[in-house]
Structure formats: structure tokens, C-alpha cells
Design an enzyme around this catalytic site. Structure first.
Site, mmCIF file in Angstrom:
data_model
loop_
_atom_site.group_PDB
_atom_site.id
_atom_site.type_symbol
_atom_site.label_atom_id
_atom_site.label_comp_id
_atom_site.label_asym_id
_atom_site.label_seq_id
_atom_site.Cartn_x
_atom_site.Cartn_y
_atom_site.Cartn_z
ATOM 1 N N ASP A 21 -6.281 36.225 -9.573
ATOM 2 C CA ASP A 21 -6.383 34.961 -9.448
ATOM 3 C C ASP A 21 -7.062 34.091 -10.343
ATOM 4 O O ASP A 21 -6.401 33.184 -10.978
ATOM 5 C CB ASP A 21 -6.824 34.518 -7.689
ATOM 6 C CG ASP A 21 -6.118 34.819 -6.730
ATOM 7 O OD1 ASP A 21 -5.066 34.819 -6.775
ATOM 8 O OD2 ASP A 21 -6.683 35.369 -5.554
ATOM 9 N N ASP A 130 -14.415 31.513 2.788
ATOM 10 C CA ASP A 130 -15.242 31.297 1.757
ATOM 11 C C ASP A 130 -15.063 29.919 1.183
ATOM 12 O O ASP A 130 -15.980 29.361 0.239
ATOM 13 C CB ASP A 130 -14.879 32.444 0.749
ATOM 14 C CG ASP A 130 -15.388 33.796 1.221
ATOM 15 O OD1 ASP A 130 -16.531 33.803 1.664
ATOM 16 O OD2 ASP A 130 -14.929 34.912 0.981
#
Ligand code: ARG
Length: 409
Positions: A21, A130
Site C-alpha cells: 500500500d 488503526d
């Protein structure tokens, strides 16, 4: 999304891991959003050499990668206060991941300010906790810095399309095959999820556990150790004084060898669904047990019960990303006040996943042998019970007379 600016290029500071990512993100920010990209990686004791990431980040298009060793700050200022509060999410999870995120974000924002950046960015999934920890920390500490979260907006909807992007642009990224689990790791513990674990009925396969020995294969007789606490903080093991990071790492290795700290739980995420998580947290498991015992011998009943009421709330604040929240800070101030006399040595045995307390002593012991003993050294005044119980039983006695025949049923 960021708009291009012809006069001066805008800057983004990205929380970078070098994984798929964030690799795609560096290139995408630079080439589609016309941004200068500065990467940041924090060393929280994930046991991975971060230095090689510098070259990789630059090759991908970042102007630089900044690495900070935050292990000491992590243990002292995040893990230990959480330990002292007795915070375990849903009674079990010591929150290694949840405690790391606000610290990473704090440093990211600090770098953004120093570099005069316009944005910060992260690669957290929209289904996890998160992202909240990241964005609530940003909100509390730097309300004027905008967060960019490209994975919510860009055209790549799957891992495969990201891999395609990497190949198309010749980016260096070690991820080729999908790993069986998603793992987050630091000194306080490890979080393991995904793959076969997504079926809550499936027993975790042996290869899911990354750090701890299977309890059946741990040494039969276990090991004994003594942990000394001063002011509610662990300061020495077996008489040897150790700094926080060294002490935690020592317990991590020792606990792992004895199969301590494995957790398999179904947990309630803040985004509204349950997930199956494995945790390996040997140091946290040992220290939470030892610290509770240090409090048992030094604190009074009301303070112990008060702390027990606040612990779940404190845990939820941390879990939900509200480390920098006035309520978290207020509870912490209360907890700190309670720790002044938590001076004790706890003897324990680790054996095949068990953490057993076998002895406790304290220079401020609230345990009185003379009061507790049944032998001739007994100084407890049994006569004092008479009036004490008479008065405390008075309401029941009064009600029973008043309701004669109807109560108790
Ligand atoms: N469920 C845990 C938490 O919310 C662990 C998250 C793990 N994070 C990760 N990036 N693998 O704290």
C-alpha cells in the site's frame, strides 16, 4: 484530494512501511497528485531493520525516509501508563497495536511541522481501528494539518490491481504472494489476523503463532523469576536493575520460551463488526499479572476497586484511538496518584503458558500478619466485630421486623 500547485509543490509526510500500500502511495502521490513525498518509519521494536527502507523509499520516488527510534518513549510513556491502569481491552488484549499508533502519529505530525508539510497520510484500511487512532491523534494534536487517505479514493480496489500498478511502474516492493496472515508487531506484542483465522471455529494453525513456543513444547518445569516494582513501575528482574526497553525485551524472550502470552479472541472493533485476533504478548502478560499483585499488597480495597472500575473505560479510550483525550489524561492522572506506594517484589513462575504468582513482599506492605494470623500472635480484636456488625446489620434487622411474614420470602 490534493490539488496540484504550480508555484510551490505541496508536501505530504507518509507513515511508511515499505509494504504494498505505502509503496504504491509514494509513487501515486508524486505522479498523479504532484506532491513531494517525505516518508516516515518508526522503530517500535518490530524486530525489523528499517535502514534498507531508505533506499527503497527514494527509489519509489520519496524525497527521503526519516526513521526514528521511539522504543524508549513507547514503553515509558505509552505501555507503562497503560500497564499501571490495568487496561486490557475486553478484559484480555494488552493493546500493543493500539498503543503504538498515537505515538507514530505524534512523530509523523512533528515531522510534518518541521518540514513545513501540508498533509500527512496513512495506508490504514477503512475496516480497521488503526485509521481512527491515526486520525483522532491528528485531530487532537494538529487540527490544521489535513490527512490524505488515498486507499479510500483511488481506482485500485484490490490487492491485485495494486500489484499491477507496482509492476507497471517497475517499483521495488517485496510483496509478491499474499502472506497467510496480517501481522503488526512491536516490543509490547504482536497482532495476527486474516487468512484461516477468519473462521472463528478453526483452531489457529501452528504457523500462525510467530513468537511464542507451543505450551506443550515449553520446558516442563518452567522458570522462576522476581520482578521488582517502584512507584508502580517494573525496575528490576531477579535483582538486576534494567531500563524499560531492556526489561520488557527480557520478559518478551523469557515469556515466549515458556509459551506465555498467547491470546485467541473474538473482539469488537470500533467500526462495528467482530474480528478474530491472535495476540502474542509475553511481556505484557507477565507484567500485568505482576503489577496487579504489586497493587494487591500495597493498595487499599477502595482504591483497588476504583481502579478496576476505570480500567475498562481507559482501555476503550486507548482502543478507540483517544490516547490524546482529556478523559484518558484525567484517568491517567488519577492512576499516577495511586502508584506512589506501589513498591513491591513479586515472585512468579512461568510454566507452559501459565503465569503463576508464588510470593509477594513490599516495604509498604498493607498486609498485616498480626491481623491475619490465627495463631497466638493474633492481635485482631474479635470483640470489635460485635458493634461493627450490629450496626451494619441494622437495616436488614429493621426491615425484617417491619415486613414480618412477607420478607424475606
Ligand atoms: N485488532 C487489533 C487492534 O485493533 C490489531 C490490529 C492489527 N493491525 C494491523 N495493522 N495488522 O488493535
Amino acid at each position: 484530494m490534493a490539488k496540484s500547485n504550480k508555484t510551490k509543490k505541496k508536501k505530504v509526510v507518509l507513515a511508511y512501511s515499505g509494504g504494498l500500500d505505502t509503496t504504491v502511495m509514494v509513487h501515486w502521490f508524486k505522479h498523479t497528485q504532484n506532491l513531494d513525498v517525505i516518508c516516515f518509519a518508526a522503530d517500535l521494536g518490530q524486530g525489523e531493520d528499517l535502514a534498507p527502507l531508505k533506499a527503497r523509499a527514494k527509489k519509489t520516488g520519496a524525497t527521503k525516509l526519516i526513521i526514528r527510534d521511539v522504543k524508549d518513549e513507547f514503553i515509558r510513556e505509552y505501555c507503562f501508563p497503560s500497564l499501571q491502569s490495568g487496561a486490557l481491552y475486553e478484559g484480555r488484549y494488552p493493546m500493543a497495536t493500539a498503543l503504538g499508533r498515537p505515538l507514530i502519529t505524534k512523530h509523523l505530525l512533528d515531522i510534518a511541522k518541521a518540514e513545513g508539510a501540508d498533509f500527512v497520510a496513512h495506508g490504514c484500511t477503512g475496516k480497521g481501528n488503526d485509521q481512527a487512532r491515526f486520525e483522532f491523534t491528528r485531530a487532537a494534536l494538529a487540527p490544521d494539518i489535513e490527512v490524505l487517505v488515498p486507499i479510500r479514493h483511488w481506482e485500485m480496489k484490490t490487492r491485485e490491481s495494486e500489484i499491477e500498478y507496482v509492476e507497471q511502474h517497475g517499483l521495488e516492493c517485496p510483496v509478491t504472494k499474499k502472506k497467510p496472515y496480517s501481522i503488526d508487531r512491536n516490543l509490547w506484542g504482536m497482532s495476527i489476523e486474516c487468512g484461516v483465522l477468519e473462521d472463528p471455529w478453526v483452531e489457529p494453525p501452528d504457523d500462525a503463532w510467530q513468537m511464542t513456543v507451543h505450551p506443550d513444547r515449553a520446558p516442563e518445569h518452567g522458570v522462576e523469576l522476581e520482578i521488582k516494582f517502584e512507584g508502580g513501575l517494573p525496575v528490576a528482574i531477579d535483582g538486576k536493575r534494567m531500563k524499560p526497553v531492556a526489561l520488557v525485551d527480557h520478559l518478551r524472550v523469557l515469556g515466549a520460551k515458556h509459551g506465555v502470552g498467547r491470546i485467541d479472541m473474538l473482539e469488537d472493533r470500533m467500526v462495528g463488526f467482530k474480528s478474530r485476533e491472535l495476540y502474542e504478548t509475553p511481556a505484557a502478560a507477565i507484567l500485568h499479572r505482576a503489577h496487579a499483585e504489586a497493587e494487591a499488597i500495597t493498595l487499599d480495597r477502595t482504591t483497588i476497586h476504583l481502579k478496576a472500575m476505570l480500567a475498562p473505560l481507559y482501555a476503550q479510550l486507548i482502543y478507540d484511538g483517544h490516547w490524546f483525550h482529556p478523559a484518558r489524561e484525567a484517568i491517567n492522572a488519577l492512576v499516577q496518584e495511586t502508584q506512589r506506594f506501589v513498591n513491591a517484589t513479586i515472585r512468579m513462575r512461568l510454566r507452559r503458558s501459565q503465569v503463576l504468582v508464588t510470593g509477594r513482599k513490599s516495604p509498604n506492605s498493607a498486609y498485616s500478619f498480626q491481623l491475619a494470623t490465627y495463631d497466638e500472635k493474633d492481635t485482631f480484636d474479635q470483640k470489635a466485630s460485635e458493634g461493627h456488625l450490629k450496626l451494619l446489620g441494622l437495616p436488614a434487622e429493621t426491615l425484617a421486623r417491619a415486613r414480618k411474614g412477607r420478607w424475606p420470602s
